[in-house]
Design a protein around this motif. Structure first.
Motif, PDB file in Angstrom:
ATOM      1  N   ALA A 296      -8.885  -0.565   4.574  1.00  7.20           N
ATOM      2  CA  ALA A 296      -8.746  -1.509   3.457  1.00  7.20           C
ATOM      3  C   ALA A 296      -7.609  -2.491   3.743  1.00  7.20           C
ATOM      4  CB  ALA A 296      -8.493  -0.754   2.154  1.00  7.20           C
ATOM      5  N   CYS A 297      -6.464  -1.958   4.172  1.00  5.41           N
ATOM      6  CA  CYS A 297      -5.314  -2.819   4.486  1.00  5.41           C
ATOM      7  C   CYS A 297      -5.640  -3.725   5.668  1.00  5.41           C
ATOM      8  CB  CYS A 297      -4.089  -1.976   4.822  1.00  5.41           C
ATOM      9  SG  CYS A 297      -3.468  -1.039   3.436  1.00  5.41           S
TER      10      CYS A 297
ATOM     11  N   LEU B 129      -2.520  -1.302  -3.332  1.00  4.56           N
ATOM     12  CA  LEU B 129      -3.554  -0.408  -2.810  1.00  4.56           C
ATOM     13  C   LEU B 129      -3.006   1.006  -2.846  1.00  4.56           C
ATOM     14  CD1 LEU B 129      -3.665  -3.155  -0.681  1.00  4.56           C
ATOM     15  CD2 LEU B 129      -5.814  -1.989  -0.250  1.00  4.56           C
TER      16      LEU B 129
ATOM     17  N   MET C 117      -7.483   3.968   3.281  1.00  6.91           N
ATOM     18  CA  MET C 117      -6.323   3.076   3.163  1.00  6.91           C
ATOM     19  C   MET C 117      -6.174   2.158   4.380  1.00  6.91           C
ATOM     20  SD  MET C 117      -3.808   2.354   1.130  1.00  6.91           S
ATOM     21  CE  MET C 117      -2.734   3.491   0.259  1.00  6.91           C
TER      22      MET C 117
ATOM     23  N   VAL D 291      -6.054  -1.544  -6.412  1.00  4.37           N
ATOM     24  CA  VAL D 291      -7.229  -1.108  -5.664  1.00  4.37           C
ATOM     25  C   VAL D 291      -7.115   0.387  -5.391  1.00  4.37           C
ATOM     26  CG1 VAL D 291      -8.541  -1.321  -3.521  1.00  4.37           C
ATOM     27  CG2 VAL D 291      -7.439  -3.347  -4.499  1.00  4.37           C
TER      28      VAL D 291
ATOM     29  N   ALA E  53       0.833  -1.195   0.000  1.00  4.24           N
ATOM     30  CA  ALA E  53       0.000   0.000   0.000  1.00  4.24           C
ATOM     31  C   ALA E  53       0.868   1.246   0.000  1.00  4.24           C
ATOM     32  CB  ALA E  53      -0.906   0.008   1.230  1.00  4.24           C
TER      33      ALA E  53
ATOM     34  N   VAL F 284      -8.324   3.399  -3.255  1.00  4.75           N
ATOM     35  CA  VAL F 284      -9.017   3.590  -1.976  1.00  4.75           C
ATOM     36  C   VAL F 284      -9.653   4.975  -1.900  1.00  4.75           C
ATOM     37  CG1 VAL F 284      -7.542   1.936  -0.754  1.00  4.75           C
ATOM     38  CG2 VAL F 284      -6.897   4.354  -0.830  1.00  4.75           C
TER      39      VAL F 284
END
Ligand SMILES: Nc1ncnc2c1ncn2[C@@H]1O[C@H](COP(=O)(O)OP(=O)(O)OP(=O)(O)O)[C@@H](O)[C@H]1O
Ligand SMILES: [Mg+2]
Lengths: 140, 117
Positions: free
Chosen positions: B101-102, B48, B98, B69, B30, B71
């Motif tokens: 999501a992570c 991400l 972020m 992805v 990410a 975010v």
């Protein structure tokens, strides 16, 4: 040793969106040669970092890629400002990129060290006010 | 982890798919800095990011990352969608920030690196 294939790319220094087009094309070409995926990946990353550098630091440039049975040679040439202290530029985290470049996702000072890491041999020739020539070789 | 599973966990919308819905990744990375993605990733990771320009897709392409992805509910640009389609990269967007999501992906077992389960 005879050269098997050469590709020439012009890298537009005025269009950040187009930065990476040459690397994308090179990657396609390398795929068609059926080289090992890791070799293609290394060459692509090295080329992309160099291409982005020419766009953000040198106003564009040119790339020549020569492929033999033994290696992929990538030569990046620009007429930009040159690099005043190459050993400093090779340090991770050293960057002269302005703030607007960072908001585009670049300018962390990781590119040149990464190019060295992904190539088997790398040389930088640079003259202030004249430009920079970077040669990378990736063994096949 | 399958890309379709990632989309499900993130309540995400798939903007562009590839032929194979069985596409899998080993890990996740990410960052909004593509410089760091290029320097740190060395396996089949999902990316991400909150970076909204075509270089996010370019970077994934160069790194052999099969999925990106976006975010924070970002809508991808036309250029991003076009390049992702052309290069067979799955592009998805999630409303999640972020961190969440992570966190969700990590909690479901997707590691930072393939060998660090
Ligand atoms: N082609 C070039 N012409 C002039 N200066 C360059 C060139 N390439 C690199 N440099 C100089 O070397 C520095 C380090 O380059 P490097 O690629 O490592 O980092 P960066 O481009 O600043 O950031 P990143 O690569 O992480 O996006 C640059 O900030 C710039 O000052
Ligand atoms: Mg750079």
């Amino acid at each position: 040793m005879s050269e098997l294939l050469n590709f020439h790319f012009v890298v537009d220094g005025t269009n950040f969106t187009a930065a990476g087009n040459a690397s994308g094309q090179l990657k396609k070409n390398l795929r068609q040669l059926n080289l090992a995926p890791e070799t293609i990946r290394r060459a692509s990353i090295a080329m992309y970092e160099g291409e982005i550098n020419m766009v953000i630091h040198a106003g564009g440039g040119e790339a020549d890629v020569n492929i033999t049975e033994k290696e992929i040679e990538i030569i990046l040439t620009d007429n930009g400002p040159g690099i005043s202290d190459i050993s400093k530029a090779m340090q991770e985290g050293y960057s002269t990129a302005p703030e607007n470049i960072r908001s585009l996702g670049f300018g962390a000072g990781m590119g040149l060290p990464n190019m060295k890491r992904y190539s088997d041999q790398m040389t930088i020739e640079s003259e202030l006010g004249k430009g920079t020539k970077i040669t990378m070789k990736i063994n096949i | 982890m399958k890309v379709t599973e990632i989309a499900e966990i993130l309540n995400a919308q798939i903007v562009c798919e590839t032929e194979s819905d069985s596409l899998e990744v080993d890990s996740a990375f990410a960052s909004d800095m593509m410089s760091d993605v290029l320097a740190y990733v060395n396996d089949r990771s999902v990316l991400l990011t909150g970076l909204l320009n075509v270089q996010a897709i370019r970077t994934a392409e160069m790194m052999d990352m099969p999925c990106v992805v976006l975010v924070r509910g970002k809508t991808p640009t036309g250029e991003m969608i076009e390049l992702a389609k052309e290069r067979g990269i799955v592009l998805i967007t999630t409303e999640l920030r972020m961190y969440e999501a992570c966190g969700r992906l990590f909690a479901k077992g997707l590691p930072a690196r393939r060998d660090s389960k």
